[in-house]
Design a protein around this motif. Structure first.
Motif, PDB file in Angstrom:
ATOM      1  N   ASN A  68       0.592  -1.212  -0.061  1.00 14.30           N
ATOM      2  CA  ASN A  68      -0.118  -0.098  -0.004  1.00 14.30           C
ATOM      3  C   ASN A  68       0.797   1.274   0.026  1.00 14.30           C
ATOM      4  OD1 ASN A  68      -2.210  -1.744   0.050  1.00 14.30           O
ATOM      5  ND2 ASN A  68      -2.608  -1.345   2.139  1.00 14.30           N
ATOM      6  N   GLN A  69       2.245   1.239   0.412  1.00 11.84           N
ATOM      7  CA  GLN A  69       2.937   2.508   0.505  1.00 11.84           C
ATOM      8  C   GLN A  69       4.178   2.388  -0.306  1.00 11.84           C
ATOM      9  OE1 GLN A  69       3.116   2.876   4.903  1.00 11.84           O
ATOM     10  NE2 GLN A  69       1.049   3.481   5.175  1.00 11.84           N
ATOM     11  N   TYR A  70       4.082   1.553  -1.240  1.00  8.03           N
ATOM     12  CA  TYR A  70       5.282   1.506  -2.158  1.00  8.03           C
ATOM     13  C   TYR A  70       6.508   1.367  -1.335  1.00  8.03           C
ATOM     14  CZ  TYR A  70       2.261   4.147  -5.123  1.00  8.03           C
ATOM     15  OH  TYR A  70       1.168   4.394  -5.841  1.00  8.03           O
ATOM     16  N   ILE A  71       6.412   0.202  -0.408  1.00  5.66           N
ATOM     17  CA  ILE A  71       7.603   0.088   0.472  1.00  5.66           C
ATOM     18  C   ILE A  71       8.442  -1.336  -0.156  1.00  5.66           C
ATOM     19  CG2 ILE A  71       8.432  -0.957   2.523  1.00  5.66           C
ATOM     20  CD1 ILE A  71       7.120   1.943   2.954  1.00  5.66           C
ATOM     21  N   ILE A  72       9.877  -1.131  -0.261  1.00  8.62           N
ATOM     22  CA  ILE A  72      10.713  -1.957  -0.736  1.00  8.62           C
ATOM     23  C   ILE A  72      11.776  -2.637   0.205  1.00  8.62           C
ATOM     24  CG2 ILE A  72      12.290  -2.621  -2.695  1.00  8.62           C
ATOM     25  CD1 ILE A  72      11.066  -0.250  -4.264  1.00  8.62           C
ATOM     26  N   GLU A  73      11.814  -3.620   0.443  1.00  6.68           N
ATOM     27  CA  GLU A  73      13.034  -4.271   1.346  1.00  6.68           C
ATOM     28  C   GLU A  73      14.506  -3.487   0.882  1.00  6.68           C
ATOM     29  OE1 GLU A  73      14.631  -8.491   1.365  1.00  6.68           O
ATOM     30  OE2 GLU A  73      13.083  -8.308   3.139  1.00  6.68           O
ATOM     31  N   ASN A  74      15.240  -3.245   1.746  1.00  7.54           N
ATOM     32  CA  ASN A  74      16.725  -2.820   1.292  1.00  7.54           C
ATOM     33  C   ASN A  74      17.338  -3.726   0.101  1.00  7.54           C
ATOM     34  OD1 ASN A  74      19.532  -2.638   1.719  1.00  7.54           O
ATOM     35  ND2 ASN A  74      19.323  -1.128   3.054  1.00  7.54           N
ATOM     36  N   LYS A  75      17.613  -4.752   0.453  1.00 10.59           N
ATOM     37  CA  LYS A  75      18.393  -5.693  -0.467  1.00 10.59           C
ATOM     38  C   LYS A  75      17.745  -5.788  -1.965  1.00 10.59           C
ATOM     39  CE  LYS A  75      20.764  -8.282   3.019  1.00 10.59           C
ATOM     40  NZ  LYS A  75      20.947  -9.763   3.591  1.00 10.59           N
ATOM     41  N   LYS A  76      16.380  -5.762  -1.855  1.00  9.57           N
ATOM     42  CA  LYS A  76      15.699  -5.753  -3.018  1.00  9.57           C
ATOM     43  C   LYS A  76      15.688  -4.503  -3.885  1.00  9.57           C
ATOM     44  CE  LYS A  76      12.403  -9.423  -2.173  1.00  9.57           C
ATOM     45  NZ  LYS A  76      11.064  -9.831  -1.696  1.00  9.57           N
ATOM     46  N   PHE A  77      15.500  -3.549  -3.088  1.00 12.94           N
ATOM     47  CA  PHE A  77      15.594  -2.087  -3.581  1.00 12.94           C
ATOM     48  C   PHE A  77      17.240  -1.841  -3.983  1.00 12.94           C
ATOM     49  CE2 PHE A  77      17.169   2.293  -3.176  1.00 12.94           C
ATOM     50  CZ  PHE A  77      16.315   2.962  -3.999  1.00 12.94           C
ATOM     51  N   VAL A  78      18.078  -2.144  -3.422  1.00 15.58           N
ATOM     52  CA  VAL A  78      19.588  -2.034  -4.007  1.00 15.58           C
ATOM     53  C   VAL A  78      19.686  -2.825  -5.285  1.00 15.58           C
ATOM     54  CG1 VAL A  78      21.935  -1.957  -3.409  1.00 15.58           C
ATOM     55  CG2 VAL A  78      20.423  -1.035  -1.745  1.00 15.58           C
ATOM     56  N   GLN A  79      19.296  -4.034  -5.123  1.00 14.00           N
ATOM     57  CA  GLN A  79      19.442  -4.882  -6.217  1.00 14.00           C
ATOM     58  C   GLN A  79      18.847  -4.630  -7.466  1.00 14.00           C
ATOM     59  OE1 GLN A  79      18.592  -9.269  -5.456  1.00 14.00           O
ATOM     60  NE2 GLN A  79      20.327  -9.867  -6.687  1.00 14.00           N
ATOM     61  N   ASN A  80      17.534  -4.332  -7.364  1.00 12.34           N
ATOM     62  CA  ASN A  80      16.524  -4.109  -8.420  1.00 12.34           C
ATOM     63  C   ASN A  80      16.197  -2.765  -8.824  1.00 12.34           C
ATOM     64  OD1 ASN A  80      16.464  -7.007  -8.431  1.00 12.34           O
ATOM     65  ND2 ASN A  80      14.737  -7.273  -7.173  1.00 12.34           N
ATOM     66  N   ASN A  81      16.311  -1.843  -7.856  1.00 14.00           N
ATOM     67  CA  ASN A  81      15.658  -0.569  -8.100  1.00 14.00           C
ATOM     68  C   ASN A  81      16.575   0.675  -8.126  1.00 14.00           C
ATOM     69  OD1 ASN A  81      13.578  -2.454  -6.571  1.00 14.00           O
ATOM     70  ND2 ASN A  81      12.648  -1.138  -8.361  1.00 14.00           N
ATOM     71  N   LEU A  82      17.825   0.226  -7.368  1.00 12.92           N
ATOM     72  CA  LEU A  82      18.613   1.503  -7.476  1.00 12.92           C
ATOM     73  C   LEU A  82      19.120   2.160  -8.532  1.00 12.92           C
ATOM     74  CD1 LEU A  82      20.234   3.626  -5.479  1.00 12.92           C
ATOM     75  CD2 LEU A  82      22.196   1.856  -5.160  1.00 12.92           C
ATOM     76  N   GLN A  83      19.126   1.544  -9.492  1.00 15.44           N
ATOM     77  CA  GLN A  83      19.804   1.774 -10.824  1.00 15.44           C
ATOM     78  C   GLN A  83      18.754   2.774 -11.519  1.00 15.44           C
ATOM     79  OE1 GLN A  83      20.760  -1.287 -13.617  1.00 15.44           O
ATOM     80  NE2 GLN A  83      21.562   0.083 -15.199  1.00 15.44           N
ATOM     81  N   GLU A  84      17.519   2.660 -11.243  1.00 20.49           N
ATOM     82  CA  GLU A  84      16.442   3.637 -11.984  1.00 20.49           C
ATOM     83  C   GLU A  84      16.404   4.828 -11.200  1.00 20.49           C
ATOM     84  OE1 GLU A  84      12.269   2.281 -11.400  1.00 20.49           O
ATOM     85  OE2 GLU A  84      13.505   0.589 -10.924  1.00 20.49           O
ATOM     86  N   VAL A  85      16.951   5.023  -9.777  1.00 20.66           N
ATOM     87  CA  VAL A  85      16.801   6.278  -9.066  1.00 20.66           C
ATOM     88  C   VAL A  85      18.111   6.949  -8.887  1.00 20.66           C
ATOM     89  CG1 VAL A  85      14.577   5.603  -8.247  1.00 20.66           C
ATOM     90  CG2 VAL A  85      16.525   5.093  -7.037  1.00 20.66           C
TER      91      VAL A  85
END
Length: 148
Positions: A68-85
């Motif tokens: 509901n709040q666009y929350i991503i776990e740290n490791k998943k964020f760094v691995q999958n989403n950091l490149q886009e932000v």
């Protein structure tokens, strides 16, 4: 008259005190962005340590959808989403733009311009909003948003 003077003194004291308290946090936040740039470029695994345990990222793409709040776990964020932000978390952008730093509850909010307005095209400009919170005594990035 004495009551008004007393209230003014209290408000001035609180204002001065609150500004002093945030200078250290602002320096720490700016250094965190600078450190992120260097760790990301060198592909250092310590980049995870600059983010909170859970990151709220309303601009990130997620395969399995969001909660509901666009929350991503740290490791998943760094691995999958950091490149886009990562382009938003650019120290040069922060350094070259007017930035604001405020406290909202227990969090700190750093905002800065990522694209200037253009009157000819009627583009309003864009800004990054980075929310930071203390975890284990250090500021960590806990939210990334953009306007518009």
């Amino acid at each position: 008259m004495k009551k008004i003077f007393f209230i003014l003194i209290i408000l001035i004291s609180c204002g001065v005190q609150s500004q002093e308290n945030y200078l250290e946090e602002k320096k720490e936040a700016i250094q965190l962005i600078k450190k992120l740039d260097s760790l990301y470029l060198s592909k250092d695994e310590k980049v995870n340590s600059l983010f909170a345990n859970n990151i709220q990222c309303s601009i990130c793409e997620i395969e399995n959808g969001y909660d509901n709040q666009y929350i991503i776990e740290n490791k998943k964020f760094v691995q999958n989403n950091l490149q886009e932000v990562i382009k938003l978390l650019d120290y040069k952008l922060l350094k070259d733009s007017n930035s604001t730093f405020t406290k909202q509850g227990t969090n700190f909010v750093l905002s800065y311009s990522t694209a200037n307005p253009n009157k000819k095209t009627e583009f309003e400009g864009a800004s990054a909003i980075v929310t930071l919170k203390k975890e284990n005594g250090n500021l960590k990035i806990s939210s990334i948003e953009t306007i518009p």
